[in-house]
Write an enzyme that holds these catalytic residues in place. Sequence first.
Site, PDB file in Angstrom:
ATOM      1  N   LYS A 121      37.576 -33.134  22.266  1.00 21.42           N
ATOM      2  CA  LYS A 121      37.985 -32.876  23.652  1.00 21.42           C
ATOM      3  C   LYS A 121      36.985 -33.489  24.639  1.00 21.42           C
ATOM      4  O   LYS A 121      37.367 -33.970  25.704  1.00 21.42           O
ATOM      5  CB  LYS A 121      38.139 -31.371  23.888  1.00 21.42           C
ATOM      6  N   TYR A 180      36.663 -29.787  17.362  1.00 26.01           N
ATOM      7  CA  TYR A 180      37.489 -29.556  18.558  1.00 26.01           C
ATOM      8  C   TYR A 180      36.704 -29.948  19.809  1.00 26.01           C
ATOM      9  O   TYR A 180      37.197 -30.721  20.647  1.00 26.01           O
ATOM     10  CB  TYR A 180      37.897 -28.081  18.618  1.00 26.01           C
TER      11      TYR A 180
HETATM   12  N1  LIG Z   1      45.942 -22.591  23.899  1.00 30.43           N
HETATM   13  C1  LIG Z   1      44.786 -22.652  24.534  1.00 30.43           C
HETATM   14  O1  LIG Z   1      44.152 -21.652  24.874  1.00 30.43           O
HETATM   15  C2  LIG Z   1      44.210 -23.998  24.893  1.00 30.43           C
HETATM   16  C3  LIG Z   1      43.059 -24.045  25.679  1.00 30.43           C
HETATM   17  C4  LIG Z   1      42.533 -25.274  26.051  1.00 30.43           C
HETATM   18  C5  LIG Z   1      43.162 -26.436  25.664  1.00 30.43           C
HETATM   19  N2  LIG Z   1      44.259 -26.379  24.873  1.00 30.43           N
HETATM   20  C6  LIG Z   1      44.905 -27.635  24.517  1.00 30.43           C
HETATM   21  O2  LIG Z   1      46.191 -27.661  25.075  1.00 30.43           O
HETATM   22  C7  LIG Z   1      47.092 -28.396  24.254  1.00 30.43           C
HETATM   23  C8  LIG Z   1      48.292 -27.540  23.883  1.00 30.43           C
HETATM   24  O3  LIG Z   1      47.799 -26.387  23.210  1.00 30.43           O
HETATM   25  P1  LIG Z   1      48.776 -25.283  22.601  1.00 30.43           P
HETATM   26  O4  LIG Z   1      48.048 -24.020  22.623  1.00 30.43           O
HETATM   27  O5  LIG Z   1      50.116 -25.375  23.232  1.00 30.43           O
HETATM   28  O6  LIG Z   1      48.839 -25.776  21.083  1.00 30.43           O
HETATM   29  P2  LIG Z   1      50.040 -25.702  20.034  1.00 30.43           P
HETATM   30  O7  LIG Z   1      49.440 -25.782  18.687  1.00 30.43           O
HETATM   31  O8  LIG Z   1      50.963 -24.576  20.337  1.00 30.43           O
HETATM   32  O9  LIG Z   1      50.816 -27.071  20.343  1.00 30.43           O
HETATM   33  C9  LIG Z   1      50.332 -28.307  19.968  1.00 30.43           C
HETATM   34  C10 LIG Z   1      51.519 -29.196  19.668  1.00 30.43           C
HETATM   35  O10 LIG Z   1      51.027 -30.487  19.302  1.00 30.43           O
HETATM   36  C11 LIG Z   1      51.842 -30.966  18.259  1.00 30.43           C
HETATM   37  N3  LIG Z   1      51.118 -31.967  17.491  1.00 30.43           N
HETATM   38  C12 LIG Z   1      50.051 -31.771  16.665  1.00 30.43           C
HETATM   39  N4  LIG Z   1      49.689 -32.920  16.091  1.00 30.43           N
HETATM   40  C13 LIG Z   1      50.548 -33.880  16.548  1.00 30.43           C
HETATM   41  C14 LIG Z   1      50.704 -35.262  16.289  1.00 30.43           C
HETATM   42  N5  LIG Z   1      49.904 -35.893  15.426  1.00 30.43           N
HETATM   43  N6  LIG Z   1      51.702 -35.929  16.924  1.00 30.43           N
HETATM   44  C15 LIG Z   1      52.520 -35.285  17.782  1.00 30.43           C
HETATM   45  N7  LIG Z   1      52.423 -33.975  18.064  1.00 30.43           N
HETATM   46  C16 LIG Z   1      51.454 -33.278  17.442  1.00 30.43           C
HETATM   47  C17 LIG Z   1      52.153 -29.739  17.406  1.00 30.43           C
HETATM   48  O11 LIG Z   1      53.287 -29.955  16.574  1.00 30.43           O
HETATM   49  C18 LIG Z   1      52.365 -28.687  18.482  1.00 30.43           C
HETATM   50  O12 LIG Z   1      53.726 -28.578  18.855  1.00 30.43           O
HETATM   51  C19 LIG Z   1      46.258 -28.840  23.039  1.00 30.43           C
HETATM   52  O13 LIG Z   1      45.781 -30.140  23.257  1.00 30.43           O
HETATM   53  C20 LIG Z   1      45.105 -27.845  23.030  1.00 30.43           C
HETATM   54  O14 LIG Z   1      43.961 -28.359  22.401  1.00 30.43           O
HETATM   55  C21 LIG Z   1      44.806 -25.179  24.476  1.00 30.43           C
END
Ligand SMILES: NC(=O)c1ccc[n+]([C@@H]2O[C@H](COP(=O)([O-])OP(=O)(O)OC[C@H]3O[C@@H](n4cnc5c(N)ncnc54)[C@H](O)[C@@H]3O)[C@@H](O)[C@H]2O)c1
Length: 248
Positions: free
Chosen positions: A157, A153
């Site tokens: 990132k 991860y």
């Molecule tokens: N939740 C957190 O605390 C957090 C913190 C920092 C960064 N992020 C980043 O923010 C973004 C959103 O996070 P989230 O918590 O909403 O995650 P989440 O898992 O709820 O959503 C991720 C979405 O990406 C889609 N996805 C995965 N692989 C895919 C692919 N190959 N093609 C198309 N779609 C795909 C999934 O189906 C899902 O709907 C991510 O990039 C995550 O790494 C999240």
Amino acid sequence: MDKSSLNVLVTGAGGGMCEGINARLAAAGHTVVCVDLDTERSERAADAITRSGGQATAFAADITDEAVVEKLHDDVTRDVGPIHALVNAAGVLDRKYMDDSTAESFRGALDVNLVGPFNMIRAFSPAMKEAGWGRIVNIASIAAITGYIYPSYAASKAGLANLTRSLLEDFRGTGITVNAVCPGVVDTPMVIQKVRDQVARRVPTQAIIEPDEVGALVCFLLSHDARSINGAEMVIDGGATQLFRLFD
Ligand SMILES: NC(=O)c1ccc[n+]([C@@H]2O[C@H](COP(=O)([O-])OP(=O)(O)OC[C@H]3O[C@@H](n4cnc5c(N)ncnc54)[C@H](O)[C@@H]3O)[C@@H](O)[C@H]2O)c1
């Protein structure tokens, strides 16, 4: 081009954080093109927007597949028109320590978190160049800056944040800005209880970040007022990455 009403494509639109991003974009008057792995997830996101009075369409695509992304580009351009802004939010968190990881699992995270955004930018930036204006926002993470216990991860990132900076020369003079947003812990299903407890104990604001706050930042980055923000890592983390400086 009317910049108050953009066609904004959001990947991972069916995810937790995108609820906040989608809602903010729609409330600002933009048309949200919801892209997610399967039709059910992308349609659910688009339905939520249209139910609250916004404009949205849904497409299913696996962003790791270059050919699928090229087809997505053609379908979206035909059905919606040119994309003015791209928000790369799709991501995976593979909870594997180094010892549990394999080259295959490591590559899997790189594929979604880094190659996916690369594919999307390659497919959708030429039309932005042609229009002389565009916005790209890559949702990275504070893990890109601090590192993280799950190496795939953090490395993916960090790669995304560096890809962001590395595109500045390509987009010189094109009217396109490209930025990374680096959230700390955001209130989504991705976040386990242990982490929520740690936020309350350790993060200076003692608060988990709401998806809506990330949405507000993304919206701002698309605006005219953000035209000079380019190649930045916009940290939204309640002060978490500055913790080392706070130790006495
Ligand atoms: N939740 C957190 O605390 C957090 C913190 C920092 C960064 N992020 C980043 O923010 C973004 C959103 O996070 P989230 O918590 O909403 O995650 P989440 O898992 O709820 O959503 C991720 C979405 O990406 C889609 N996805 C995965 N692989 C895919 C692919 N190959 N093609 C198309 N779609 C795909 C999934 O189906 C899902 O709907 C991510 O990039 C995550 O790494 C999240």
